[in-house]
Design an enzyme around this catalytic site. Sequence first.
Site, mmCIF file in Angstrom:
data_model
loop_
_atom_site.group_PDB
_atom_site.id
_atom_site.type_symbol
_atom_site.label_atom_id
_atom_site.label_comp_id
_atom_site.label_asym_id
_atom_site.label_seq_id
_atom_site.Cartn_x
_atom_site.Cartn_y
_atom_site.Cartn_z
ATOM 1 C CB SER A 678 30.624 12.679 -73.199
ATOM 2 O OG SER A 678 31.125 11.503 -73.754
ATOM 3 C CE LYS A 721 28.120 9.709 -76.020
ATOM 4 N NZ LYS A 721 28.361 10.905 -75.203
#
Length: 794
Positions: A678, A721
């Site tokens: 990611s 996140k």
Amino acid sequence: MKDKREQTIGRANVLPVSSTVLLPNTESTLLMAKADRDYAKHLGTIGETDIALPLKQGVDHGNLKADDFYRMGVLLTTGAISEGDDALQVQAQTAERIEVKELRIEGSIVTCTYEPAPARIDLDDKGREEILDYMKKVVHEIATGFPGGAQFDEMVKGYTDVDALIIQLARFMPLSPEERYGLLSADSLKERSLLFIDQLIRQKESLELNMRLNEKFSEEANKRYREQVLREQLKAIESELNSEDGETASKKDYRARIEASDMPDEVRKAALEEVGKLEASGSEGFEQSMIRNYLDFMLELPWKREEPVPVDLKAAREVLDARHYGLDKVKERIIQHLAVTQLKADKRGSVLLLVGPPGTGKTSLGKSIAEALGREYIRMSLGGIRDEAEIRGHRRTYVGAMPGRVLESIKRAGTTNPVMVLDEVDKIMPGGFSGDPASALLEVLDPEQNNTFTDHYLDLPYDLSDVFFIATANSIDTIPAPLLDRMEMIQISGYTPDEKFHIGREHLVPEVLEDHGIAESQLTIGDEALREIIEEYTVEAGVRGLKKQLAALARAASEKIVEGDGDLPYVVDTEVLEKVLGRKVSHHERAQADNPAGVVTGLAWTPVGGEILFIESTDMPGTGEVTITGQLGDVMQESARISLSLLKSRLPLGAAGFKEHDIHIHVPSGAVPKDGPSAGITLFTALASLATGIKVDPKLAMTGEVTLRGIVMPIGGLKEKLLAAQRAGINKVLIPDENVQDLKDVPDEVKDQLKIVPVMTVEDVLKEALGIELPRVEHALMSSAALPQRAPMV
Ligand SMILES: Nc1ncnc2c1ncn2[C@@H]1O[C@H](COP(=O)(O)OP(=O)(O)O)[C@@H](O)[C@H]1O
Ligand SMILES: [Mg+2]
């Protein structure tokens, strides 16, 4: 001499002995194969002499051959026979050592001719005493580090005969048949003693190794262990006090209590057999106390199954709402689970698994569920467990054997249907030499098996199917797949600052005040102060740090209250914070004021919540080599390479300079596990920024996987996140376009504060991060017009 010996050659029945040390002239309990039951009963009744003769390793008891026996044995007189767990126990008094001359096996009847073969007695009284003292000293050293040890130590002190002590100690040592026979075949007392001391010391060393391995036990295990030692000591003292007249009374008592208990028939039968053993066993205090411990445990375990009570879902929801702020979806899932479990015909619910960062209320939810169901609550912390025996207990033949934690917890709960929280299942250690705790846990949780769960100590099936299991974990990555298969997962995310504020105000402050015995009229924590603790004194997904800081304030307040210092209530404002809590947490996890070209802020998911991280790239004269540091996993290293290739295809002119330079990519911050795809677009942007010399806004963060063709792929953990980005003071975030659907789970508070920009390709990324507009064409050759004037490496 020779003549005399020939005269005494005789014929005798042979008793095959499998796991006891045989020594002459001592009293002992012989273990004999169960298959030889009929034979054992014949012994002593045939009117001839009997001989106990040790068997070799791995012998087929049903089909004994002459070769299966060792040559040296002892004469013996047998007494009571009782059924043991795996073998028959025969009380016996041994006499002289003999050597077998000729063995004869007819069916199951073994006889032999033999000759006396006494070992030399080469120790005088003083020598014997020294040897005894030495053995006792070694036992003492072992005992001081072992549960039940004190009692063991005490028992050993009473011995005055070397052989008797050897026999007693050997029962608790994992000796091979060969080693046991070695003791009998030694030709003198001294040789035998030294041989045994050697075995004893080896045992001590292996125990010490075990202890060292176990040092990493959780606090709880240590506590339990201490308690166990204390309990053993207490029992020893009690039995000492009761030993005379109390004894028979308590034996009878066991019988009556077992008859009156709720044990299933099979269990009751086994328990009564143990009482039989207790009554039959001689004066050996240690064995008696082992049987008593066992019986006590059986009697303390709950056996009576509770009638199922229908769950009042509405009331359950009210309990959850009262105890926990927010968490609406989680509560809904829990209620659904309760409803489904109730409807299922066999009522064996699957196991609930709560997954989320620390301090998000997983463990306390478990407790509230118990309350909501009106059942007992027990918590079993699995963190750091590496030994199967922790879960399933030790066999009773071990010194200090105890039941495993599962049954121990049930015993504490006192009912067969408690809510059992298996805390931190993701922290079980993979199985070591002593068996895999995860597979033991599987048996506990598997509805097909757990109605006949067998603890090694109890050694009888116990029905766990009424227990409501709830497991907690920070991450599912380390949970073995078969375990995970049996669990119904509910994800809990970190809290927003606003949620933390409410949790703090409505739950934590009152809790902390109560814990410290402070009245509300004595301490006031202002709203502003509370917000500042959340923003400036903690960096976390959950509220554990917040609770700790509040506790620190409470301690400071109690001091003031006790000293009668100043007016009450003690008011905590932002000034007090600095004084009591010290400096604000300086976090490297906060967005920087300025990043040089080549440095970009990324977002990562970790088991303890989201984190921001920085990807730093720099270059130096060289030959185009790439160095990657920061302990990145393989997948992330691969992303770095993909990014570089991609950059060369998208910005060929900018990347041209890389040929004469070495590139160094570094990802600082040790706490964040750095792997996974990611960080793809972050790595790409860092290299692009390095190549073009364009700085990236430090308040811009990004996450997304990237393919060689420049497509941005979706990532996991979006909510965590974004929470981390908000926490860290980021104001704009690039996310993969395909993740836009996940935004519905992200609290509005976070969405309001962050500018969230979906990106589909690296061209979008370059545009948002560096302000470079490229035509969106696959394998586009860069037009030089789009390049900035200066490339840093030229
Ligand atoms: N949503 C919430 N509402 C009220 N209190 C909460 C909430 N989440 C966490 N807490 C409190 O935070 C503390 C830590 O929670 P805990 O259950 O130990 O978290 P975890 O097991 O997830 O690490 C507890 O005092 C708990 O009551
Ligand atoms: Mg917890």
